[in-house]
Scaffold this motif. Structure first.
Motif, short mmCIF file in Angstrom:
data_model
loop_
_atom_site.label_atom_id
_atom_site.label_comp_id
_atom_site.label_asym_id
_atom_site.label_seq_id
_atom_site.Cartn_x
_atom_site.Cartn_y
_atom_site.Cartn_z
N ARG A 114 -7.76 -6.49 -7.75
CA ARG A 114 -9.18 -6.25 -7.46
C ARG A 114 -9.89 -7.56 -7.13
O ARG A 114 -10.74 -7.61 -6.24
CB ARG A 114 -9.84 -5.56 -8.66
N GLN A 115 -9.54 -8.62 -7.86
CA GLN A 115 -10.16 -9.91 -7.58
C GLN A 115 -9.77 -10.41 -6.20
O GLN A 115 -10.61 -10.94 -5.46
CB GLN A 115 -9.74 -10.92 -8.66
N ASP A 132 -4.78 -5.00 -0.88
CA ASP A 132 -4.93 -5.29 -2.31
C ASP A 132 -5.77 -4.23 -3.02
O ASP A 132 -5.56 -3.97 -4.21
CB ASP A 132 -5.56 -6.67 -2.49
N GLY A 133 -6.70 -3.61 -2.30
CA GLY A 133 -7.47 -2.54 -2.92
C GLY A 133 -6.60 -1.34 -3.26
O GLY A 133 -6.74 -0.76 -4.35
N TYR A 134 -5.68 -0.99 -2.37
CA TYR A 134 -4.80 0.14 -2.67
C TYR A 134 -3.78 -0.24 -3.73
O TYR A 134 -3.40 0.59 -4.57
CB TYR A 134 -4.09 0.61 -1.40
N ARG A 135 -3.33 -1.49 -3.72
CA ARG A 135 -2.44 -1.94 -4.80
C ARG A 135 -3.14 -1.86 -6.15
O ARG A 135 -2.50 -1.54 -7.16
CB ARG A 135 -1.98 -3.37 -4.52
N ALA A 136 -4.44 -2.15 -6.17
CA ALA A 136 -5.20 -2.03 -7.42
C ALA A 136 -5.23 -0.59 -7.89
O ALA A 136 -5.15 -0.31 -9.10
CB ALA A 136 -6.62 -2.56 -7.21
N VAL A 138 -2.90 1.71 -7.41
CA VAL A 138 -1.59 2.05 -7.96
C VAL A 138 -1.33 1.30 -9.25
O VAL A 138 -0.87 1.88 -10.25
CB VAL A 138 -0.49 1.76 -6.92
N ALA A 139 -1.61 0.00 -9.26
CA ALA A 139 -1.37 -0.80 -10.47
C ALA A 139 -2.22 -0.29 -11.63
O ALA A 139 -1.75 -0.21 -12.78
CB ALA A 139 -1.66 -2.27 -10.20
N GLY A 140 -3.48 0.06 -11.36
CA GLY A 140 -4.33 0.58 -12.42
C GLY A 140 -3.82 1.90 -12.97
O GLY A 140 -3.90 2.15 -14.18
N SER A 141 -3.25 2.73 -12.11
CA SER A 141 -2.70 4.01 -12.56
C SER A 141 -1.45 3.81 -13.40
O SER A 141 -1.20 4.55 -14.36
CB SER A 141 -2.39 4.90 -11.35
N VAL A 142 -0.66 2.79 -13.07
CA VAL A 142 0.51 2.48 -13.88
C VAL A 142 0.08 1.97 -15.25
O VAL A 142 0.64 2.35 -16.29
CB VAL A 142 1.42 1.45 -13.16
N LEU A 201 -12.77 4.05 -3.72
CA LEU A 201 -11.77 4.96 -4.29
C LEU A 201 -11.22 4.39 -5.59
O LEU A 201 -11.09 5.12 -6.60
CB LEU A 201 -10.64 5.17 -3.28
N ASP A 202 -10.91 3.11 -5.60
CA ASP A 202 -10.39 2.48 -6.80
C ASP A 202 -11.41 2.55 -7.94
O ASP A 202 -11.06 2.85 -9.10
CB ASP A 202 -10.04 1.02 -6.49
#
Length: 217
Positions: A114-115, A132-136, A138-142, A201-202
């Motif tokens: 997110r940063q 990086d927004g979409y990675r956030a 997925v990472a947040g969901s994990v 979305l995130d």
């Protein structure tokens, strides 16, 4: 194969008259080329084209004009559907062998993604914001154990899994995954609106409670 044909040609010349006329030479050649060894079976595509073009034959019974139009419409619809499927970003990524895990940076958590996305937005780098927004997402969901920590999970697979957990966000997840694949593996570039949609979305998912099958039953 070439050696066999040279041997065949040599045998043909050996059997031919020493001074054949033009007609005699043509007859010998036609007899040789008519042998089964030179027959080539038409491919399935050739047979399909022959059948399709045969619909337009004006002689013989054939098909009524209206039915020909129906067949052509069906064929064109199938071709269009295949082309759309093949041109999807995730399909291009898988065919080229570049499709990989969304979270390919080991040791980076959702807060760091997110940063990075916010820093990229400040610089107007909308492609990096989408990635990086979409990675956030997925990472947040994990981290919330909504998704398993599954190595090799693609953007499209993550969107399908999260769409089942957040039904109201299913379309937004699919769109974000498409943009992720298009930017990372294709030749697309994200707009500011698309990038900010991923950030929104995130933020929404971070404040939403997932739906699980056992809880719904």
């Amino acid at each position: 194969m070439a050696a066999r044909h040279r041997m065949t040609l040599a045998a043909l010349l050996a059997d031919a008259p020493l001074d054949p006329s033009r007609e005699e030479g043509r007859r010998l050649l036609e007899e040789e080329l008519s042998k089964p060894r030179y027959a080539v079976e038409p491919s399935l595509w050739d047979r399909f084209r022959e059948w399709l073009f045969g619909l337009f034959e004006t002689t013989g019974p054939g098909l009524p004009p209206w039915l020909i139009l129906v067949v052509l419409a069906v064929v064109l619809a199938i071709v269009a559907a295949v082309m759309v499927a093949l041109l999807r970003p995730e399909a291009r990524a898988r065919r080229s062998g570049t499709g990989g895990s969304v979270l390919d940076d080991r040791g980076v958590d959702a807060a760091a993604y997110r940063q990075r996305a916010k820093a990229a937005a400040a610089q107007g780098d909308w492609d990096a914001v989408v990635l990086d927004g979409y990675r956030a997402v997925v990472a947040g969901s994990v981290e919330r154990t909504i998704l398993d920590d599954l190595p090799g999970r693609t953007a499209y697979e993550a969107a399908l899994e999260l769409g089942a957990r957040f039904p109201s966000e299913r379309d937004g997840l699919r769109t974000a995954a498409d943009r992720f694949d298009d930017v990372r593996y294709g030749e697309g570039h994200a707009t500011e609106a698309e990038a900010r949609a991923v950030l929104d979305l995130d933020a929404r998912l971070a404040q939403s409670r997932p739906v699980f099958a056992e809880a719904a039953s």
